[in-house]
Design a protein around this motif. Structure first.
Motif, PDB file in Angstrom:
ATOM      1  N   ASN A  46       0.839  -1.191   0.000  1.00 40.36           N
ATOM      2  CA  ASN A  46       0.000   0.000   0.000  1.00 40.36           C
ATOM      3  C   ASN A  46       0.875   1.242   0.000  1.00 40.36           C
ATOM      4  O   ASN A  46       1.479   1.607   1.001  1.00 40.36           O
ATOM      5  N   LYS A  49      -0.010   5.108   2.124  1.00 40.32           N
ATOM      6  CA  LYS A  49      -0.912   4.832   3.231  1.00 40.32           C
ATOM      7  C   LYS A  49      -0.840   5.915   4.306  1.00 40.32           C
ATOM      8  O   LYS A  49      -1.735   6.057   5.128  1.00 40.32           O
ATOM      9  N   VAL A  54      -5.890   1.662   5.453  1.00 45.67           N
ATOM     10  CA  VAL A  54      -6.248   0.359   4.916  1.00 45.67           C
ATOM     11  C   VAL A  54      -6.554  -0.566   6.082  1.00 45.67           C
ATOM     12  O   VAL A  54      -5.723  -0.751   6.968  1.00 45.67           O
ATOM     13  N   LEU A  82     -10.760   0.563   2.375  1.00 44.68           N
ATOM     14  CA  LEU A  82      -9.658   1.442   2.020  1.00 44.68           C
ATOM     15  C   LEU A  82     -10.196   2.864   2.021  1.00 44.68           C
ATOM     16  O   LEU A  82     -11.205   3.153   1.362  1.00 44.68           O
ATOM     17  N   SER A  88      -2.876   0.722  -3.845  1.00 44.62           N
ATOM     18  CA  SER A  88      -2.579  -0.640  -3.413  1.00 44.62           C
ATOM     19  C   SER A  88      -2.077  -1.458  -4.604  1.00 44.62           C
ATOM     20  O   SER A  88      -2.758  -1.562  -5.625  1.00 44.62           O
TER      21      SER A  88
END
Length: 272
Positions: A46, A49, A54, A82, A88
């Motif tokens: 990811n 992030k 997530v 998400l 991702s």
């Protein structure tokens, strides 16, 4: 959940990797997801992030919390959400792909994951992460992954026999039993069980069940007018109740309630 962009690995990696996927969630947007067992392990990386969130859970516990993980085979759905901004990147390994690259014991990852810094080691994981994050172009990120995996290609003679067993299961669309495999490939039962758990992460019986379920959903996607009884008989289940039991186990709904699920995303996952 929208379908991720799909990328096919180059020819020299196709015996290890089924496909790549890239999913981008814009800032301020939230997407929920539900992933049934796929008969595959994978990497989930990811990017970005720090701007989003997530969440991934299995059986009411966290499946992963790190930005980048190696995820093992699962026997129950993974679900979560998400919250953007997040990108991702997913790597879908073929059944033995992760083990063939890294020689790891996949039984230690069943229904769980491990941060890539722990799985690969901090130096190699950080280098991969930084390379991916420095290159925002999707295809260039896939190229970075291709170069990374090429460095880990191995061909072990000992893996060939189990690959032939997997090919047989796939050709039969999961409509095989353990006795048939033992007799066809002269595999001692204990060895077959041990090799499946170590190199795939599941017992042969569970792997066959999940793979047959994948074939069931794939058949339904391409034959939506099929009745449930016809579907059961054409995909190798004893009867409709037998089929319904596995639908409930892996999708958590009855066959009649499949329409309530995000089948576009689920079909994407099960076609890997």
């Amino acid at each position: 959940m929208k379908r991720p962009l799909a990328f096919t690995p180059p020819t020299d990696l196709q015996e290890f990797i089924a496909s790549y996927g890239i999913l981008e969630i814009p800032d301020g947007q939230t997407e929920t997801y539900f992933s049934p067992p796929l008969a595959m392990s994978g990497f989930i990386i990811n990017i970005g992030k720090n701007k989003g969130t997530v969440i991934a859970r299995i059986e009411d516990r966290d499946f992963f919390t790190a930005n980048a993980v190696a995820g093992g085979q699962v026997t129950a759905p993974v679900y979560g959400e998400l919250v953007g901004e997040v990108k991702s990147i997913m790597v879908f390994f073929k059944a033995m792909g992760m083990h063939r690259f890294f020689g790891n014991d996949l039984s230690q990852l069943t229904n769980s994951s491990k941060a890539l810094t722990e799985f690969l080691g901090p130096e190699e994981a950080d280098l991969l992460w930084n390379n991916l994050k420095a290159q925002p172009d999707n295809q260039q990120q896939i190229n970075i992954l291709n170069d990374f995996f090429r460095k880990h290609i191995t061909h072990r003679e000992e893996d060939k026999k189990l690959e032939k067993v997997l090919d047989y299961i796939h050709e039969k669309q999961g409509n095989v039993n353990i006795t048939e495999i033992l007799e066809s490939f002269y595999y001692p039962r204990k060895s077959l069980e041990r090799h499946f758990r170590k190199k795939i992460g599941l017992s042969p019986k569970v792997y066959i069940k999940i793979y047959r379920f994948k074939c069931l959903i794939n058949f339904l996607e391409h034959n939506p007018e099929t009745t449930w009884s016809q579907l059961a008989s054409q995909t190798g289940y004893f009867d409709q109740s037998h089929m319904s039991r596995y639908v409930k186990e892996y999708l958590k709904v009855s066959p009649n309630s499949i329409v309530t699920l995000d089948m576009d995303y689920i079909n994407y996952l099960l076609n890997r």
